[in-house]
Design a protein around this motif. Sequence first.
Motif, short mmCIF file in Angstrom:
data_model
loop_
_atom_site.label_atom_id
_atom_site.label_comp_id
_atom_site.label_asym_id
_atom_site.label_seq_id
_atom_site.Cartn_x
_atom_site.Cartn_y
_atom_site.Cartn_z
N LEU A 172 0.82 -1.21 0.00
CA LEU A 172 0.00 0.00 0.00
C LEU A 172 0.85 1.26 0.00
O LEU A 172 0.46 2.27 -0.59
CB LEU A 172 -0.99 -0.02 1.15
CG LEU A 172 -2.07 -1.10 1.02
CD1 LEU A 172 -3.00 -1.08 2.21
CD2 LEU A 172 -2.84 -0.96 -0.27
N TYR A 173 2.02 1.21 0.63
CA TYR A 173 2.93 2.36 0.56
C TYR A 173 3.32 2.62 -0.90
O TYR A 173 3.36 3.76 -1.35
CB TYR A 173 4.17 2.14 1.42
CG TYR A 173 5.13 3.29 1.34
CD1 TYR A 173 4.91 4.44 2.09
CD2 TYR A 173 6.24 3.25 0.50
CE1 TYR A 173 5.77 5.52 2.01
CE2 TYR A 173 7.10 4.32 0.41
CZ TYR A 173 6.86 5.45 1.16
OH TYR A 173 7.72 6.52 1.07
N SER A 174 3.59 1.55 -1.64
CA SER A 174 3.94 1.69 -3.06
C SER A 174 2.78 2.31 -3.83
O SER A 174 2.99 3.20 -4.66
CB SER A 174 4.31 0.33 -3.64
OG SER A 174 4.63 0.45 -4.99
N PHE A 175 1.55 1.86 -3.56
CA PHE A 175 0.39 2.42 -4.26
C PHE A 175 0.24 3.90 -3.94
O PHE A 175 0.02 4.72 -4.83
CB PHE A 175 -0.87 1.66 -3.87
CG PHE A 175 -2.07 2.03 -4.71
CD1 PHE A 175 -2.34 1.35 -5.88
CD2 PHE A 175 -2.91 3.07 -4.34
CE1 PHE A 175 -3.43 1.70 -6.68
CE2 PHE A 175 -3.99 3.42 -5.12
CZ PHE A 175 -4.25 2.74 -6.29
N VAL A 176 0.36 4.26 -2.65
CA VAL A 176 0.22 5.66 -2.25
C VAL A 176 1.34 6.51 -2.86
O VAL A 176 1.11 7.64 -3.27
CB VAL A 176 0.16 5.78 -0.70
CG1 VAL A 176 0.27 7.22 -0.26
CG2 VAL A 176 -1.14 5.16 -0.20
N ALA A 177 2.54 5.94 -2.96
CA ALA A 177 3.65 6.67 -3.59
C ALA A 177 3.33 6.95 -5.06
O ALA A 177 3.60 8.05 -5.56
CB ALA A 177 4.95 5.89 -3.45
N HIS A 178 2.76 5.97 -5.75
CA HIS A 178 2.32 6.20 -7.13
C HIS A 178 1.29 7.32 -7.17
O HIS A 178 1.34 8.20 -8.02
CB HIS A 178 1.70 4.94 -7.74
CG HIS A 178 2.66 3.92 -8.22
ND1 HIS A 178 3.58 4.15 -9.20
CD2 HIS A 178 2.82 2.63 -7.85
CE1 HIS A 178 4.28 3.05 -9.43
NE2 HIS A 178 3.84 2.12 -8.62
N ALA A 179 0.34 7.27 -6.25
CA ALA A 179 -0.72 8.28 -6.21
C ALA A 179 -0.14 9.67 -5.95
O ALA A 179 -0.63 10.66 -6.50
CB ALA A 179 -1.75 7.92 -5.15
N ALA A 180 0.90 9.75 -5.13
CA ALA A 180 1.53 11.05 -4.87
C ALA A 180 2.10 11.62 -6.17
O ALA A 180 2.04 12.82 -6.39
CB ALA A 180 2.62 10.90 -3.82
N SER A 181 2.64 10.75 -7.02
CA SER A 181 3.18 11.23 -8.29
C SER A 181 2.06 11.73 -9.20
O SER A 181 2.26 12.64 -9.98
CB SER A 181 4.02 10.16 -8.98
OG SER A 181 3.21 9.11 -9.46
#
Length: 167
Positions: A67-76
């Motif tokens: 989920l951290y990876s998904f949220v990091a994508h969303a931040a981009s």
Amino acid sequence: PARCVSEPGRGQTPSRQPPPPPALLRELLGQFADVLPGTSCTSISNAVYALAVMRAAPPPEWTDQVLYSFVAHAASWRHSAQRPRTAGPGGPQAVANVLAGCARLGLGAPPGVGVGGRGGGGGGRGEAGGELRADLAWLADSSRHLLASANPGELAAISWAAGQLRL
């Protein structure tokens, strides 16, 4: 491409599917974590939603990493001039699948708040999943620009999940 959010007229929720044997599930989760750096938002969202359909809560360290990876994508997306506005990578379907999957598993729900009549809540990073809950709230807020292109099933899934998670 496979869709995890139910389409209008095709039923409201998928039936519960049995999880694979524990050893196989651990192996599959490990393999997914190993390929995570190159994994798309759609693949991450589908994995989270599939686990929810099976009611197979992943270990907290897996949840944190994925989920951290998904949220990091969303931040981009939020800081990009070309953030997705439709069903492209990270579109409304991916957000709906992640939020609905987390809600069905009780990941990020406030402590003591059961999801779907089950007890619990919490899960994930920090105190009783507080960091995960904050990340999911941020994801829901940061994805508002996608709502205009969401279909009714995606809107329903996002709304239901936001309510269940008290976002």
